[in-house]
Write a protein that holds these residues in place. Structure first.
Motif, mmCIF file in Angstrom:
data_model
loop_
_atom_site.group_PDB
_atom_site.id
_atom_site.type_symbol
_atom_site.label_atom_id
_atom_site.label_comp_id
_atom_site.label_asym_id
_atom_site.label_seq_id
_atom_site.Cartn_x
_atom_site.Cartn_y
_atom_site.Cartn_z
ATOM 1 N N ARG A 16 26.083 -33.420 -38.455
ATOM 2 C CA ARG A 16 26.722 -33.002 -37.203
ATOM 3 C C ARG A 16 28.084 -33.655 -37.037
ATOM 4 O O ARG A 16 29.042 -33.029 -36.560
ATOM 5 C CB ARG A 16 25.814 -33.343 -36.026
ATOM 6 C CG ARG A 16 26.406 -32.982 -34.673
ATOM 7 C CD ARG A 16 25.394 -33.115 -33.566
ATOM 8 N NE ARG A 16 25.991 -32.843 -32.257
ATOM 9 C CZ ARG A 16 25.305 -32.661 -31.140
ATOM 10 N NH1 ARG A 16 23.973 -32.702 -31.166
ATOM 11 N NH2 ARG A 16 25.922 -32.428 -30.001
ATOM 12 N N GLN A 21 29.447 -22.144 -38.172
ATOM 13 C CA GLN A 21 28.572 -21.181 -37.520
ATOM 14 C C GLN A 21 27.296 -20.972 -38.322
ATOM 15 O O GLN A 21 27.269 -21.161 -39.533
ATOM 16 C CB GLN A 21 29.267 -19.823 -37.365
ATOM 17 C CG GLN A 21 30.535 -19.830 -36.563
ATOM 18 C CD GLN A 21 31.169 -18.446 -36.497
ATOM 19 O OE1 GLN A 21 30.509 -17.428 -36.729
ATOM 20 N NE2 GLN A 21 32.456 -18.405 -36.197
ATOM 21 N N SER A 36 13.042 -19.260 -35.058
ATOM 22 C CA SER A 36 12.956 -20.460 -34.226
ATOM 23 C C SER A 36 13.435 -21.697 -34.977
ATOM 24 O O SER A 36 13.971 -22.634 -34.365
ATOM 25 C CB SER A 36 11.517 -20.672 -33.752
ATOM 26 O OG SER A 36 10.632 -20.802 -34.861
ATOM 27 N N GLU A 96 17.110 -21.611 -34.652
ATOM 28 C CA GLU A 96 17.453 -21.949 -33.267
ATOM 29 C C GLU A 96 17.376 -23.450 -33.043
ATOM 30 O O GLU A 96 18.245 -24.040 -32.381
ATOM 31 C CB GLU A 96 16.522 -21.210 -32.309
ATOM 32 C CG GLU A 96 16.732 -19.704 -32.301
ATOM 33 C CD GLU A 96 15.667 -18.956 -31.523
ATOM 34 O OE1 GLU A 96 15.906 -17.797 -31.153
ATOM 35 O OE2 GLU A 96 14.578 -19.544 -31.292
ATOM 36 N N SER A 97 16.353 -24.081 -33.601
ATOM 37 C CA SER A 97 16.229 -25.536 -33.494
ATOM 38 C C SER A 97 17.383 -26.237 -34.198
ATOM 39 O O SER A 97 17.951 -27.217 -33.677
ATOM 40 C CB SER A 97 14.896 -25.982 -34.096
ATOM 41 O OG SER A 97 14.788 -27.386 -34.132
ATOM 42 N N ALA A 150 20.383 -25.007 -34.765
ATOM 43 C CA ALA A 150 21.595 -24.768 -33.984
ATOM 44 C C ALA A 150 21.701 -25.759 -32.831
ATOM 45 O O ALA A 150 22.783 -26.275 -32.535
ATOM 46 C CB ALA A 150 21.601 -23.335 -33.459
ATOM 47 N N GLN A 151 20.583 -26.034 -32.201
ATOM 48 C CA GLN A 151 20.574 -26.978 -31.090
ATOM 49 C C GLN A 151 20.869 -28.392 -31.574
ATOM 50 O O GLN A 151 21.665 -29.116 -30.969
ATOM 51 C CB GLN A 151 19.233 -26.933 -30.380
ATOM 52 C CG GLN A 151 19.154 -27.810 -29.139
ATOM 53 C CD GLN A 151 17.835 -27.640 -28.404
ATOM 54 O OE1 GLN A 151 16.835 -27.233 -28.980
ATOM 55 N NE2 GLN A 151 17.831 -27.951 -27.125
ATOM 56 N N ARG A 152 20.259 -28.782 -32.693
ATOM 57 C CA ARG A 152 20.445 -30.140 -33.201
ATOM 58 C C ARG A 152 21.859 -30.381 -33.714
ATOM 59 O O ARG A 152 22.370 -31.506 -33.651
ATOM 60 C CB ARG A 152 19.411 -30.432 -34.291
ATOM 61 C CG ARG A 152 17.984 -30.463 -33.780
ATOM 62 C CD ARG A 152 16.975 -30.660 -34.886
ATOM 63 N NE ARG A 152 17.057 -31.982 -35.494
ATOM 64 C CZ ARG A 152 16.256 -32.389 -36.471
ATOM 65 N NH1 ARG A 152 15.344 -31.566 -36.964
ATOM 66 N NH2 ARG A 152 16.369 -33.610 -36.971
ATOM 67 N N ALA A 170 24.499 -28.528 -32.615
ATOM 68 C CA ALA A 170 25.429 -28.018 -31.591
ATOM 69 C C ALA A 170 26.311 -26.911 -32.158
ATOM 70 O O ALA A 170 27.535 -26.934 -32.026
ATOM 71 C CB ALA A 170 26.277 -29.160 -31.012
ATOM 72 N N PRO A 185 26.891 -22.528 -32.796
ATOM 73 C CA PRO A 185 26.517 -21.186 -32.358
ATOM 74 C C PRO A 185 25.688 -20.482 -33.434
ATOM 75 O O PRO A 185 25.957 -20.628 -34.623
ATOM 76 C CB PRO A 185 27.867 -20.497 -32.154
ATOM 77 C CG PRO A 185 28.798 -21.199 -33.091
ATOM 78 C CD PRO A 185 28.330 -22.633 -33.132
#
Length: 289
Positions: free
Chosen positions: A224, A232, A244, A247-248, A250-252, A254, A256
């Motif tokens: 990160r 991206q 999912s 999605e996890s 992407a969250q970790r 940060a 898109p």
């Protein structure tokens, strides 16, 4: 518009030789590097290269031990990272825009961890998958198969030696569920089973074992920090590998995440115009930056 295409062999410091091809004007900088998946398959991203090569030169290569890049030694994730670094040196590309697919997203991520200063931008397509995603993937793949197909796949996987036709059948069964449309997916998988050959199963096992022993999950905090601006994630909404998990990630990280509806693990096949538009926006931004 006719684009210039060049190809050649580049020698690594351990005497391995990698086949590569470039589409477009290689004098332009930065260049885009496409990193194919597997591990153990030759390059298959020619269609993707043609979507963007008028915007920037696009390099592809067969990873060592696949396609036209012969190698009979051991494989390591670290060596594959350095193969990319040495290839960039040989091509005269100090900083590159990386677009990885499937295993290629793991390779791109590990390259960024080691050589962040050489990554101008990065698009991770259908990966990397982190966490406990394999159970969900296997369950969804099995759900998309008939009982007869599943039993036949297990039978073929259990053979110590396979004929050419058995290998094609195994790969078709293993890959057709990667697509949103099962009928069209069978046709694509059958074609890929004959073109993306031979599969280097030893390489697949070696790198798979190393990835399990040193998963990318343990490096996400460092990744990160070193990711270039504009990184991206892109995935097919109907990929049997769980969305999912992306999605996890992407969250970790940060980042898109763009989900391509009606597409699976190779979204440029099922939604070519949507993927083409997305890739062209990404490359324009990366080259402009």
């Amino acid at each position: 518009m006719t684009l210039m295409e060049t190809e050649g062999l580049v020698s690594m410091t351990d005497e391995a030789r990698l086949w590569w091809t470039a589409l477009g004007d290689t004098a332009r900088k930065p260049a885009v590097i496409l990193l194919h998946g597997g591990p153990g398959l030759p390059d298959y991203l020619g269609d993707v290269a043609h979507m963007i090569a008028d915007l920037a030169p696009v390099y592809r290569y067969d990873q060592r031990g696949t396609g036209r890049s012969p190698w009979w030694g051991e494989h390591s994730l670290a060596r594959h990272v350095e193969d990319l670094a040495e290839s960039l040196d040989a091509w005269g590309v100090p900083r590159a825009v990386l677009i990885g697919h499937s295993y290629g997203t793991d390779l791109a991520s590990r390259f960024c961890l080691r050589h962040a200063d050489r990554v101008a931008a990065m698009l991770l397509m259908c990966g990397p998958f982190v966490g406990d995603w394999r159970m969900g993937y296997r369950a969804e793949r099995n759900r998309r198969m008939s009982g007869v197909q599943h039993e036949r796949l297990r039978e073929l996987e259990g053979l110590s030696h396979r004929t050419e036709e058995q290998e094609v059948e195994l790969l078709t069964l293993a890959w057709f569920t990667d697509h949103s449309d099962p009928e069209q997916g069978w046709a694509w998988a059958a074609l890929g089973a004959r073109r993306r050959r031979p599969v280097n199963w030893s390489m697949n096992r070696e790198l798979g074992l190393q990835a399990r022993e040193d998963p990318l999950d343990g490096h996400l905090a460092d990744l990160r920090v070193c990711l270039p601006a504009g990184t991206q994630l892109l995935g097919g909404a109907d990929d049997p590998r769980p969305v999912s998990a992306l999605e996890s990630l992407a969250q970790r990280l940060a980042l898109p995440l763009t989900r391509i509806e009606g597409a699976g693990h190779e979204p440029w096949l099922e939604r070519p115009e949507v993927v083409r538009a997305h890739l062209r926006r990404f490359v324009r931004d990366a080259v402009g930056a």
